[in-house]
Scaffold this motif. Structure first.
Motif, PDB file in Angstrom:
ATOM      1  N   ALA A 143      22.843  21.767  52.263  1.00 53.57           N
ATOM      2  CA  ALA A 143      21.323  22.152  52.346  1.00 53.57           C
ATOM      3  C   ALA A 143      19.883  22.410  52.690  1.00 53.57           C
ATOM      4  CB  ALA A 143      21.366  23.795  51.489  1.00 53.57           C
ATOM      5  N   LEU A 144      19.345  21.231  51.416  1.00 50.16           N
ATOM      6  CA  LEU A 144      17.958  20.320  51.470  1.00 50.16           C
ATOM      7  C   LEU A 144      17.990  19.743  52.760  1.00 50.16           C
ATOM      8  CD1 LEU A 144      17.941  19.522  48.253  1.00 50.16           C
ATOM      9  CD2 LEU A 144      16.015  21.141  49.252  1.00 50.16           C
ATOM     10  N   ARG A 145      18.922  19.073  53.251  1.00 51.82           N
ATOM     11  CA  ARG A 145      18.824  18.679  54.818  1.00 51.82           C
ATOM     12  C   ARG A 145      18.230  18.675  55.780  1.00 51.82           C
ATOM     13  NH1 ARG A 145      20.488  14.027  57.417  1.00 51.82           N
ATOM     14  NH2 ARG A 145      22.141  14.325  58.287  1.00 51.82           N
ATOM     15  N   ALA A 146      19.606  19.869  55.904  1.00 50.61           N
ATOM     16  CA  ALA A 146      19.561  20.428  57.333  1.00 50.61           C
ATOM     17  C   ALA A 146      18.065  21.591  57.170  1.00 50.61           C
ATOM     18  CB  ALA A 146      20.724  21.655  56.916  1.00 50.61           C
ATOM     19  N   LYS A 147      17.428  21.716  56.277  1.00 46.43           N
ATOM     20  CA  LYS A 147      16.157  23.390  56.450  1.00 46.43           C
ATOM     21  C   LYS A 147      15.437  21.820  56.021  1.00 46.43           C
ATOM     22  CE  LYS A 147      14.605  25.119  52.583  1.00 46.43           C
ATOM     23  NZ  LYS A 147      14.797  25.812  51.347  1.00 46.43           N
ATOM     24  N   LEU A 148      15.217  20.775  55.717  1.00 50.71           N
ATOM     25  CA  LEU A 148      14.073  19.742  56.033  1.00 50.71           C
ATOM     26  C   LEU A 148      14.391  18.233  56.151  1.00 50.71           C
ATOM     27  CD1 LEU A 148      13.611  20.216  52.007  1.00 50.71           C
ATOM     28  CD2 LEU A 148      12.232  20.964  53.642  1.00 50.71           C
ATOM     29  N   GLY A 149      14.552  18.384  57.877  1.00 49.17           N
ATOM     30  CA  GLY A 149      14.567  17.753  58.346  1.00 49.17           C
ATOM     31  C   GLY A 149      15.038  16.385  58.408  1.00 49.17           C
ATOM     32  N   GLY A 150      16.770  16.664  57.842  1.00 54.69           N
ATOM     33  CA  GLY A 150      17.297  15.402  58.162  1.00 54.69           C
ATOM     34  C   GLY A 150      17.222  14.147  56.716  1.00 54.69           C
ATOM     35  N   THR A 151      16.099  15.117  55.658  1.00 59.69           N
ATOM     36  CA  THR A 151      16.030  14.527  53.776  1.00 59.69           C
ATOM     37  C   THR A 151      16.114  15.469  53.159  1.00 59.69           C
ATOM     38  OG1 THR A 151      14.436  12.870  55.496  1.00 59.69           O
ATOM     39  CG2 THR A 151      14.911  12.752  52.889  1.00 59.69           C
ATOM     40  N   GLY A 152      17.170  15.470  52.457  1.00 54.49           N
ATOM     41  CA  GLY A 152      17.500  16.354  51.154  1.00 54.49           C
ATOM     42  C   GLY A 152      17.261  15.672  50.021  1.00 54.49           C
ATOM     43  N   ALA A 153      17.250  14.562  49.602  1.00 54.30           N
ATOM     44  CA  ALA A 153      17.568  13.349  48.547  1.00 54.30           C
ATOM     45  C   ALA A 153      16.362  12.733  48.944  1.00 54.30           C
ATOM     46  CB  ALA A 153      18.678  13.001  47.669  1.00 54.30           C
ATOM     47  N   ALA A 154      15.365  11.784  47.712  1.00 55.61           N
ATOM     48  CA  ALA A 154      14.116  11.109  48.414  1.00 55.61           C
ATOM     49  C   ALA A 154      14.194  10.482  46.896  1.00 55.61           C
ATOM     50  CB  ALA A 154      12.771  11.491  48.415  1.00 55.61           C
ATOM     51  N   ARG A 155      13.423   9.466  47.074  1.00 54.00           N
ATOM     52  CA  ARG A 155      13.329   8.604  45.176  1.00 54.00           C
ATOM     53  C   ARG A 155      12.112   8.968  45.270  1.00 54.00           C
ATOM     54  NH1 ARG A 155      15.950   4.848  49.051  1.00 54.00           N
ATOM     55  NH2 ARG A 155      17.252   3.764  48.527  1.00 54.00           N
ATOM     56  N   LEU A 156      12.187   8.863  43.627  1.00 52.41           N
ATOM     57  CA  LEU A 156      10.546   8.770  43.100  1.00 52.41           C
ATOM     58  C   LEU A 156      10.351   7.323  43.014  1.00 52.41           C
ATOM     59  CD1 LEU A 156       8.306  10.836  41.393  1.00 52.41           C
ATOM     60  CD2 LEU A 156       9.303   9.782  39.899  1.00 52.41           C
ATOM     61  N   VAL A 157       9.086   7.166  44.116  1.00 56.77           N
ATOM     62  CA  VAL A 157       8.295   5.739  43.809  1.00 56.77           C
ATOM     63  C   VAL A 157       6.711   5.695  42.925  1.00 56.77           C
ATOM     64  CG1 VAL A 157       7.659   3.555  45.356  1.00 56.77           C
ATOM     65  CG2 VAL A 157       9.302   5.055  46.077  1.00 56.77           C
TER      66      VAL A 157
END
Ligand SMILES: [Zn+2]
Length: 237
Positions: free
Chosen positions: A184-198
């Motif tokens: 759901a997040l990926r669809a809403k946010l331009g293809g990225t639903g999960a990201a690393r904490l860098v």
């Protein structure tokens, strides 16, 4: 490795790779070349129709003039035959002679008109011949672009299939609820639903998180699902 969040990051990486490959497939250079060639072929087809119709009209006019010339000549030959048969009266011979002269002038006039039509036909025929030659060249070029495009598309399809298989294998180890949330997040946010904490920033939105927030995230249990408070993406430590 069975950490669902790390697995989710793998899913994200493969999804991103597939998205990039799909974009690459849609924007392959031979596709643009092919579109350019097709546009020119459409232009030529339109001109062939216009010029061809004009040419056909002139061609019909020429055929009509030739028929008229042939008929006038036949009529003249017939009269001359009767004149030389020696059976016509002197009075009639005079009239017949007048008519053959009239027919000769008429033929000359028709021939002049035919010549004008032929002169008008010349540039049209030249245009049609040049366009036909260009069309043949373009057809050949299009075939080349099409073959190259098919080849490049197949190579990308193989890469997509490999990424898709690896993605599905990783996704099988992510709990369905988490996967659904990610999708759901990926669809809403331009293809990225999960990201690393860098360091102290989110690799999804590239914004630095407030230090208190980073502290809170670091202290949370390892299996807790945390989201970036700025972009809403699932944040993986
Ligand atoms: Zn973020």
């Amino acid at each position: 490795m069975s950490d669902p969040l790390q697995r989710l990051l793998q899913v994200q990486d493969h999804d991103t790779a597939v998205d990039q490959q799909r974009h690459r497939k849609a924007t392959l250079p031979p596709r643009a070349e092919l579109a350019r060639v097709d546009a020119r072929l459409a232009e030529l087809a339109q001109r062939a129709a216009t010029v061809g119709a004009e040419r056909d009209e002139l061609g019909a006019r020429q055929a009509d003039l030739e028929a008229q010339i042939a008929s006038a000549r036949a009529r003249r030959a017939e009269i001359e035959k009767r004149m030389y048969a020696g059976q016509a009266a002197a009075r009639d011979l005079q009239a017949m002679d007048e008519e053959t002269k009239h027919l000769a002038r008429h033929v000359t006039e028709l021939e002049d008109r035919e010549l004008e039509v032929m002169e008008a036909l010349e540039p049209l025929d030249a245009q049609l011949a040049a366009d036909a030659a260009e069309r043949a060249e373009l057809d050949e070029a299009a075939a080349g672009h099409r073959a190259l495009l098919a080849e490049e598309e197949q190579a990308i399809d193989r890469e997509i299939a490999a990424d898709q298989a690896a993605r599905d294998a990783a996704a099988a180890e992510v709990p369905p609820d988490l996967l659904k949330r990610y999708e759901a997040l990926r669809a809403k946010l331009g293809g990225t639903g999960a990201a690393r904490l860098v360091g102290d920033s989110c690799a999804g939105c590239h914004l630095v998180l407030p230090s208190m927030e980073v502290d809170r995230i670091r202290k949370a249990p390892p299996d807790a699902v945390i989201t970036c408070e700025q972009c809403g993406r699932i944040l993986v430590r």
